[in-house]
Write a protein that holds these residues in place. Structure first.
Motif, PDB file in Angstrom:
ATOM      1  N   THR A   1       0.860  -1.187   0.000  1.00  0.00           N
ATOM      2  CA  THR A   1       0.000   0.000   0.000  1.00  0.00           C
ATOM      3  C   THR A   1       0.893   1.234   0.000  1.00  0.00           C
ATOM      4  O   THR A   1       1.960   1.246   0.636  1.00  0.00           O
TER       5      THR A   1
ATOM      6  N   SER B   1      -3.183  -0.839  -1.893  1.00  0.00           N
ATOM      7  CA  SER B   1      -4.079   0.317  -1.979  1.00  0.00           C
ATOM      8  C   SER B   1      -3.270   1.606  -2.092  1.00  0.00           C
ATOM      9  O   SER B   1      -2.061   1.634  -1.833  1.00  0.00           O
TER      10      SER B   1
ATOM     11  N   THR C   1      -7.614  -0.531  -3.326  1.00  0.00           N
ATOM     12  CA  THR C   1      -8.552   0.596  -3.275  1.00  0.00           C
ATOM     13  C   THR C   1      -7.786   1.905  -3.266  1.00  0.00           C
ATOM     14  O   THR C   1      -6.736   2.019  -2.616  1.00  0.00           O
ATOM     15  N   THR C   2      -8.315   2.888  -3.962  1.00  0.00           N
ATOM     16  CA  THR C   2      -7.689   4.216  -4.028  1.00  0.00           C
ATOM     17  C   THR C   2      -8.613   5.239  -3.381  1.00  0.00           C
ATOM     18  O   THR C   2      -9.803   5.296  -3.700  1.00  0.00           O
TER      19      THR C   2
ATOM     20  N   HIS D   1     -12.893  -3.883  -1.752  1.00  0.00           N
ATOM     21  CA  HIS D   1     -11.744  -4.043  -2.643  1.00  0.00           C
ATOM     22  C   HIS D   1     -12.002  -3.317  -3.964  1.00  0.00           C
ATOM     23  O   HIS D   1     -13.136  -3.181  -4.414  1.00  0.00           O
TER      24      HIS D   1
END
Length: 451
Positions: free
Chosen positions: A273, A291, A308-309, A322
């Motif tokens: 991440t 992410s 995920t952004t 997700h």
């Protein structure tokens, strides 16, 4: 292993903080200082933890709950007097007691465990946690004898020229044989300029009784920092930020600018991440792997899935799945549930609502008190009108529905599966599945009107 106990000193008012908030409740790394101490000491195998409370006792008890037992210091008459308030809980117990200040949020369970082990190995009646300070001004100096046992603690103002050169300082954390501690506390005098009963005097009493008094030096001076004012609070915040960020980076998280990234000590972040600058991750947030969070994003008490952004956005107390894309400039308010593959675009606000898999609200929408199914498209300017001035009502949008731009859905209302709502409509009645609902005035053109 003998019984082990802890006494946490959390009764001081903290007048130098110049605050309405009780000192030990000031947050460091997003969590009250005293909570840090309790969380760390709770990792040890202890029979009992006693918190000494005074000013603001009710608020401290609200914070700590049933994780500790309490003793009240009605008058603040010194640190020895504070520990003495734990007598009803501990005085008759056999074992070892560690005494820690509630304003030392950086102390770790590892250091306290090492202190306890050293105390046991030395067969000491009292052991002082010490640290090496490059600038020991203002601290009590620890004077050792040839065997390495503590000879005495000398306050800075009372030190001679030779003692002033000593860099080993008293941190204010101690370990005692429990019975020896409470026997010595009865002998502590307040014959001093402040008229208070000081805990370091217990060390002198033990020495007078020819008991072994030892010292354990921690390698980390910053860990022992006590917070007495806002300057020290800011220092503690910096140390905590550095520690937490380093922990995550060593565990596979990329933090682009650690100096400008703030992560709660309770947060969990998966490998690979990436955290961009200006991001604040607080509370018990859990973020998955791969992410992207930030820049300039606030995530509090959320669960965030993999890949995920979240960019330039705010999310609180919600579940985010997700492969979700949020932002820029989106607001996910508490009690929201965002399923996998959802898109929440710029200037979209989600409040106490669920968004089904692969649904989209790409821009300029308010979705409040709503159940949105899967594969729903919410056009630009879609609004669930959930409040009549007194009560909140639910909007349901079933799977595959299409809500045209600038549509108002007046709750309570249901848009059926696969239904279409024409752009610019204000929907007041349920829309059947597969239907097209148009709720707007007919267009009228008045020729020559402008002239």
């Amino acid at each position: 292993m003998d019984n082990r106990y802890a006494v946490i000193l959390a009764a001081g008012q903290g007048t130098r903080m110049k605050s309405k908030l009780y000192k030990v409740l000031h947050p460091v790394g997003g969590k009250p200082m005293v909570q840090h101490v309790v969380d760390e000491v709770s990792k040890l195998e202890l029979s009992k933890i006693v918190a000494i409370v005074g000013h603001g006792a009710e608020k401290v008890q609200d914070q700590l709950g049933e994780s500790v037992q309490y003793a009240v210091q009605g008058e603040q008459l010194g640190t020895a007097h504070a520990v003495m308030q734990a007598a009803a809980h501990l005085e008759d117990q056999e074992g070892t007691t560690i005494v820690i200040c509630g304003d030392t949020p950086l102390i770790t369970a590892e250091t306290m465990a090492s202190l306890l082990s050293h105390h046991s190995e030395m067969k000491a009646k009292g052991t002082i946690l010490t640290a090496k300070a490059e600038d020991p001004a203002g601290y009590g100096r620890v004077v050792r004898n040839a065997e390495g046992h503590v000879e005495k603690i000398v306050e800075h103002k009372d030190s001679n020229a030779e003692e002033l050169l000593i860099k080993e300082i008293n941190t204010g954390t101690y370990c005692f044989d429990n019975r020896a501690l409470f026997d010595a506390l009865k002998k502590v005098s307040n014959d001093n300029s402040q008229g208070e009963f000081y805990l370091p005097d217990v060390i002198e009493i033990l020495k007078t009784n020819n008991e072994i008094v030892s010292a354990f030096q921690t390698a980390s001076f910053e860990e022992t920092l006590g917070v007495n004012d806002r300057v020290a609070l800011a220092q503690a915040e910096q140390y905590m930020k550095k520690r937490v960020n380093a922990f995550h980076m060593k565990n596979g998280v990329s933090i682009i600018d650690p100096e400008n990234t703030y992560i709660s000590s309770d947060a969990e972040i998966g490998r690979d991440t990436v955290i961009y600058p200006g991001t604040i991750i607080s509370g018990n947030t859990v973020i998955g792997e791969d992410s992207i969070i930030g820049p300039h994003t606030e995530v509090k008490d959320c669960t965030v899935g993999d890949r995920t952004t979240i960019r330039q956005s705010v999310a609180h107390d919600s579940e985010i799945g997700h492969d979700v894309n949020i932002g820029p400039f989106a607001h996910i308010r508490p009690a929201s549930s965002i399923s996998d593959e959802v898109k929440i675009g710029n200037f979209v606000e989600i409040k106490k609502s669920s968004m089904g898999k692969a649904s989209k609200a790409s821009h300029l929408s308010y979705i409040g008190d709503a159940e949105v199914g899967a594969d729903v498209n919410l056009g630009c300017g879609s609004i669930t009108v959930n409040y009549d001035g007194k009560n909140k009502f639910l909007t349901k949008i079933e799977d595959g529905a299409f809500i045209g731009c600038n549509s108002n859905l007046i709750a309570p209302v249901t848009v059926g599966q696969g239904a279409y709502v024409a752009a610019g409509s204000t929907i007041t009645d349920d829309v059947p599945g597969k239907a097209l609902s148009i709720a707007r005035a007919r267009q009228v053109n008045k020729d020559g009107y402008v002239k």
